[in-house]
Design a protein around this motif. Structure first.
Motif, PDB file in Angstrom:
ATOM      1  N   LYS A   1      52.974  73.087  58.507  1.00 58.91           N
ATOM      2  CA  LYS A   1      52.597  73.131  59.913  1.00 58.91           C
ATOM      3  C   LYS A   1      51.117  73.409  60.114  1.00 58.91           C
ATOM      4  O   LYS A   1      50.479  72.878  61.040  1.00 58.91           O
ATOM      5  N   ASP A   2      50.540  74.260  59.248  1.00 60.01           N
ATOM      6  CA  ASP A   2      49.139  74.640  59.423  1.00 60.01           C
ATOM      7  C   ASP A   2      48.172  73.733  58.667  1.00 60.01           C
ATOM      8  O   ASP A   2      46.975  74.024  58.571  1.00 60.01           O
ATOM      9  N   GLU A   3      48.668  72.621  58.116  1.00 59.55           N
ATOM     10  CA  GLU A   3      47.810  71.666  57.427  1.00 59.55           C
ATOM     11  C   GLU A   3      47.473  70.505  58.371  1.00 59.55           C
ATOM     12  O   GLU A   3      48.365  69.870  58.909  1.00 59.55           O
ATOM     13  N   PHE A   4      46.186  70.225  58.540  1.00 61.28           N
ATOM     14  CA  PHE A   4      45.708  69.176  59.451  1.00 61.28           C
ATOM     15  C   PHE A   4      46.291  69.398  60.856  1.00 61.28           C
ATOM     16  O   PHE A   4      46.759  68.454  61.501  1.00 61.28           O
ATOM     17  N   THR A   5      46.255  70.628  61.312  1.00 58.68           N
ATOM     18  CA  THR A   5      46.894  70.989  62.574  1.00 58.68           C
ATOM     19  C   THR A   5      46.459  70.113  63.730  1.00 58.68           C
ATOM     20  O   THR A   5      47.273  69.691  64.548  1.00 58.68           O
ATOM     21  N   PHE A   6      45.142  69.824  63.807  1.00 52.45           N
ATOM     22  CA  PHE A   6      44.610  69.067  64.944  1.00 52.45           C
ATOM     23  C   PHE A   6      44.098  67.686  64.535  1.00 52.45           C
ATOM     24  O   PHE A   6      43.345  67.067  65.282  1.00 52.45           O
ATOM     25  N   SER A   7      44.479  67.221  63.357  1.00 52.65           N
ATOM     26  CA  SER A   7      44.023  65.891  62.919  1.00 52.65           C
ATOM     27  C   SER A   7      45.126  65.100  62.220  1.00 52.65           C
ATOM     28  O   SER A   7      44.866  64.075  61.601  1.00 52.65           O
ATOM     29  N   LYS A   8      46.367  65.586  62.348  1.00 47.01           N
ATOM     30  CA  LYS A   8      47.482  64.970  61.615  1.00 47.01           C
ATOM     31  C   LYS A   8      47.762  63.539  62.081  1.00 47.01           C
ATOM     32  O   LYS A   8      47.994  62.633  61.275  1.00 47.01           O
ATOM     33  N   LYS A   9      47.758  63.324  63.401  1.00 49.25           N
ATOM     34  CA  LYS A   9      48.051  61.989  63.928  1.00 49.25           C
ATOM     35  C   LYS A   9      46.976  60.995  63.512  1.00 49.25           C
ATOM     36  O   LYS A   9      47.277  59.861  63.126  1.00 49.25           O
ATOM     37  N   SER A  10      45.722  61.417  63.595  1.00 48.90           N
ATOM     38  CA  SER A  10      44.620  60.538  63.206  1.00 48.90           C
ATOM     39  C   SER A  10      44.647  60.256  61.709  1.00 48.90           C
ATOM     40  O   SER A  10      44.354  59.133  61.281  1.00 48.90           O
ATOM     41  N   LEU A  11      44.986  61.269  60.919  1.00 48.40           N
ATOM     42  CA  LEU A  11      45.083  61.078  59.473  1.00 48.40           C
ATOM     43  C   LEU A  11      46.150  60.033  59.155  1.00 48.40           C
ATOM     44  O   LEU A  11      45.931  59.137  58.328  1.00 48.40           O
ATOM     45  N   PHE A  12      47.290  60.127  59.804  1.00 47.75           N
ATOM     46  CA  PHE A  12      48.369  59.164  59.605  1.00 47.75           C
ATOM     47  C   PHE A  12      47.883  57.744  59.919  1.00 47.75           C
ATOM     48  O   PHE A  12      48.046  56.815  59.127  1.00 47.75           O
ATOM     49  N   PHE A  13      47.239  57.585  61.058  1.00 48.28           N
ATOM     50  CA  PHE A  13      46.767  56.273  61.479  1.00 48.28           C
ATOM     51  C   PHE A  13      45.719  55.721  60.517  1.00 48.28           C
ATOM     52  O   PHE A  13      45.775  54.549  60.114  1.00 48.28           O
ATOM     53  N   ASN A  14      44.767  56.559  60.108  1.00 50.47           N
ATOM     54  CA  ASN A  14      43.703  56.087  59.227  1.00 50.47           C
ATOM     55  C   ASN A  14      44.190  55.802  57.809  1.00 50.47           C
ATOM     56  O   ASN A  14      43.679  54.896  57.141  1.00 50.47           O
ATOM     57  N   LEU A  15      45.184  56.549  57.343  1.00 45.64           N
ATOM     58  CA  LEU A  15      45.794  56.226  56.051  1.00 45.64           C
ATOM     59  C   LEU A  15      46.497  54.874  56.123  1.00 45.64           C
ATOM     60  O   LEU A  15      46.431  54.074  55.179  1.00 45.64           O
ATOM     61  N   LEU A  16      47.180  54.613  57.241  1.00 40.22           N
ATOM     62  CA  LEU A  16      47.810  53.301  57.429  1.00 40.22           C
ATOM     63  C   LEU A  16      46.775  52.189  57.337  1.00 40.22           C
ATOM     64  O   LEU A  16      47.026  51.142  56.715  1.00 40.22           O
ATOM     65  N   LEU A  17      45.609  52.400  57.950  1.00 37.55           N
ATOM     66  CA  LEU A  17      44.563  51.377  57.926  1.00 37.55           C
ATOM     67  C   LEU A  17      44.068  51.123  56.497  1.00 37.55           C
ATOM     68  O   LEU A  17      43.967  49.980  56.058  1.00 37.55           O
ATOM     69  N   VAL A  18      43.775  52.206  55.771  1.00 37.81           N
ATOM     70  CA  VAL A  18      43.232  52.080  54.420  1.00 37.81           C
ATOM     71  C   VAL A  18      44.236  51.418  53.489  1.00 37.81           C
ATOM     72  O   VAL A  18      43.912  50.471  52.759  1.00 37.81           O
ATOM     73  N   VAL A  19      45.472  51.901  53.521  1.00 36.46           N
ATOM     74  CA  VAL A  19      46.479  51.409  52.574  1.00 36.46           C
ATOM     75  C   VAL A  19      46.907  49.981  52.914  1.00 36.46           C
ATOM     76  O   VAL A  19      47.092  49.151  52.017  1.00 36.46           O
ATOM     77  N   SER A  20      47.062  49.657  54.185  1.00 35.73           N
ATOM     78  CA  SER A  20      47.479  48.297  54.556  1.00 35.73           C
ATOM     79  C   SER A  20      46.407  47.276  54.195  1.00 35.73           C
ATOM     80  O   SER A  20      46.727  46.158  53.764  1.00 35.73           O
ATOM     81  N   GLN A  21      45.122  47.646  54.333  1.00 37.60           N
ATOM     82  CA  GLN A  21      44.047  46.732  53.942  1.00 37.60           C
ATOM     83  C   GLN A  21      44.069  46.486  52.441  1.00 37.60           C
ATOM     84  O   GLN A  21      43.889  45.347  51.984  1.00 37.60           O
ATOM     85  N   GLN A  22      44.304  47.546  51.669  1.00 40.84           N
ATOM     86  CA  GLN A  22      44.397  47.392  50.220  1.00 40.84           C
ATOM     87  C   GLN A  22      45.611  46.553  49.852  1.00 40.84           C
ATOM     88  O   GLN A  22      45.553  45.725  48.942  1.00 40.84           O
ATOM     89  N   TYR A  23      46.704  46.761  50.566  1.00 38.59           N
ATOM     90  CA  TYR A  23      47.917  45.983  50.309  1.00 38.59           C
ATOM     91  C   TYR A  23      47.649  44.489  50.512  1.00 38.59           C
ATOM     92  O   TYR A  23      48.061  43.651  49.721  1.00 38.59           O
ATOM     93  N   ASP A  24      46.928  44.155  51.573  1.00 35.37           N
ATOM     94  CA  ASP A  24      46.612  42.749  51.843  1.00 35.37           C
ATOM     95  C   ASP A  24      45.723  42.153  50.759  1.00 35.37           C
ATOM     96  O   ASP A  24      45.841  40.967  50.428  1.00 35.37           O
ATOM     97  N   GLN A  25      44.835  42.965  50.199  1.00 32.71           N
ATOM     98  CA  GLN A  25      43.934  42.469  49.156  1.00 32.71           C
ATOM     99  C   GLN A  25      44.660  42.225  47.838  1.00 32.71           C
ATOM    100  O   GLN A  25      44.369  41.258  47.137  1.00 32.71           O
ATOM    101  N   GLU A  26      45.599  43.091  47.507  1.00 32.15           N
ATOM    102  CA  GLU A  26      46.214  43.052  46.180  1.00 32.15           C
ATOM    103  C   GLU A  26      47.584  42.378  46.151  1.00 32.15           C
ATOM    104  O   GLU A  26      48.110  42.091  45.082  1.00 32.15           O
TER     105      GLU A  26
END
Length: 475
Positions: free
Chosen positions: A356-381
């Motif tokens: 609960k106390d990890e990424f308390t105020f940035s969890k949603k953004s972290l989720f979204f940005n991880l999706l962006l990074v990983v999906s772009q890599q997925y498309d490349q490979e």
């Protein structure tokens, strides 16, 4: 976290606009809207009137308007506007934000004087101040008896940087002219090494907030757990910021050095060289994410550059923008869920397993940005999983070709049309059920297809795509 700078009325009006905006026809029946929003028809109709009055006040009525027609509410919306723009206006002109802004710029003297100036009773001002206190308390920021901001200086700066970025984006209208000239001078100087410096809007707001905090209280800081990968005083970027700081900031050499490091830290949002990717906490979270990837060896996402991007994303949300969720608009993640189901599951599981106390105020953004990074890599490979579809309607070949051209609108997926049904056919779209289907899924459509037919088709494509990603080797 609750965002308390918008009151319940403003949030309800925004919810009405968003409900209509998300509907393919930009309209909805009154009874249906009331049921979805859990409000009475009287409150709905009153809110519609208020929304249009607000749009006039915001000078947006030519781009957006809500109309009552029989038992329906219809949204008229130009392509240059959305609910997000309206939200920014509600926030910018809210009583809570207006008062908080005077506190930040040290212009608030007393509840009595503020009420007299704004034409408000003391009771109303007390209520607004109470909501502001509740909003700030979520980040352990307090207001003193003299209405000074008290708390962790980094958090105070982060909060106002993110809040002002959310509302003003690339505009600097909020700040005084001397600070604007000073910050533009800094950006011009660092542009020699950072060509994209003019687009560092989040960085600009941080520097403006830093100047205001230093000017008012000289409240210098250096987080004890912070380390940068690039504090080399011999490098051009450090020397450039140092020269600017020496003639802009008051204080001792040590205090100015702390502020220089704070600014270099903020550049880590844009430049990897200012991020400490070897940080212990970063490595811990990256290891947890890697464990999820190991459950899906078929993804084969590897490479140092990819993991550097992952580590940079984690580092940013941990140390540079820990309050980044403040800037979030409403995000629809259905695209990622449908197009990259495995990537979505991996990132979602990682987020859910955080404490609960990890990424308390940035969890949603972290989720979204991880999706962006990983999906772009997925498309490349990875090659897109090809979905084999057989289209056959009794109206004949010309109609089949028409339907196929409509289906190709789903360009996020790799679709192959088969003239006949094969053992590897994934989906049959027709107005009757063919005798030979093998193991293919079937959809029966009317001609022409209804909205519900297209919805069913989209659901089938999503399920087939997920199945194919799980089973990369088609038999």
């Amino acid at each position: 976290m609750d965002f308390l700078l918008l009151d319940d009325r403003a949030n309800l009006k925004l919810s009405i606009i968003r409900k209509l905006e998300q509907h393919y026809s930009f309209s909805e029946r009154k009874d249906s809207l009331c049921e979805q929003l859990h409000i009475s028809q009287y409150l709905l109709e009153r809110s519609i009137i208020e929304i249009n009055e607000d749009l006039k006040r915001f000078e947006l009525i030519n781009e957006m308007e809500l109309i009552e027609q029989n038992n329906e509410i219809i949204l008229f919306q130009e392509s240059q506007i959305s609910s997000s723009i309206v939200e920014e206006r509600y926030l910018k002109y809210s009583l809570e934000f207006t008062l908080l802004q005077t506190i930040f710029f040290n212009q608030f003297t007393s509840i009595k004087k503020y009420g007299e100036k704004q034409g408000m009773s003391r009771t109303v001002v007390y209520k607004i101040v109470d909501r502001i206190r509740q909003e700030l308390a979520q980040y352990d920021i307090k207001l003193s008896k003299t209405f000074q901001l008290i708390g962790n200086e980094m958090i105070i700066r982060q909060y106002f940087s993110m809040l002002y970025y959310r509302i003003y984006k690339d505009s600097d209208e909020l700040y005084n002219q001397s600070d604007i000239l000073s910050v533009n001078e800094l950006l011009s100087a660092i542009r020699l090494q950072c060509e994209e410096a003019t687009n560092f809007y989040l960085f600009k707001h941080y520097v403006f907030v830093m100047l205001e905090r230093v000017k008012r209280k000289q409240n210098y800081f250096l987080p004890s757990d912070f380390k940068s990968a690039d504090f080399d005083k011999e490098k051009f970027i450090y020397q450039t910021i140092e020269r600017w700081a020496n003639h802009t900031l008051q204080g001792t050499n040590r205090e100015r050095e702390v502020e220089i490091r704070g600014m270099l830290r903020q550049l880590g949002v844009y430049r990897m060289e200012f991020c400490d990717l070897e940080n212990v906490r970063v490595k811990k979270y990256a290891s947890q994410l890697k464990e999820q990837f190991l459950l899906y060896p078929e993804l084969m996402l590897t490479g140092q550059e990819f993991w550097d991007s992952i580590n940079m994303t984690i580092y940013q949300h941990t140390f540079i923008t820990p309050l980044i969720d403040l800037t979030l608009r409403v995000i629809d993640l259905d695209f990622f869920y449908e197009r990259y189901p495995l990537v979505f599951d991996i990132c979602q599981t990682f987020i859910y397993q955080l404490k609960k106390d990890e990424f308390t105020f940035s969890k949603k953004s972290l989720f979204f940005n991880l999706l962006l990074v990983v999906s772009q890599q997925y498309d490349q490979e990875s090659e897109k999983s090809t979905i084999n579809i057989h289209v056959n309607f009794t109206q004949g070949e010309k109609y089949n070709q028409f339907i196929q051209s409509q289906i190709l609108i789903f360009d996020s997926f790799s679709i192959n049309f088969q003239p006949v049904v094969h053992p590897n056919t994934d989906l049959i779209v027709s107005d009757y059920l063919p005798k030979t289907t093998f193991s293919a899924r079937s959809l029966i459509w009317l001609a022409p297809p209804r909205a519900s037919d297209w919805r069913n088709f989209g659901n089938e494509i999503v399920e087939i795509n997920k199945k194919l990603q799980l089973n990369k080797k088609r038999m």
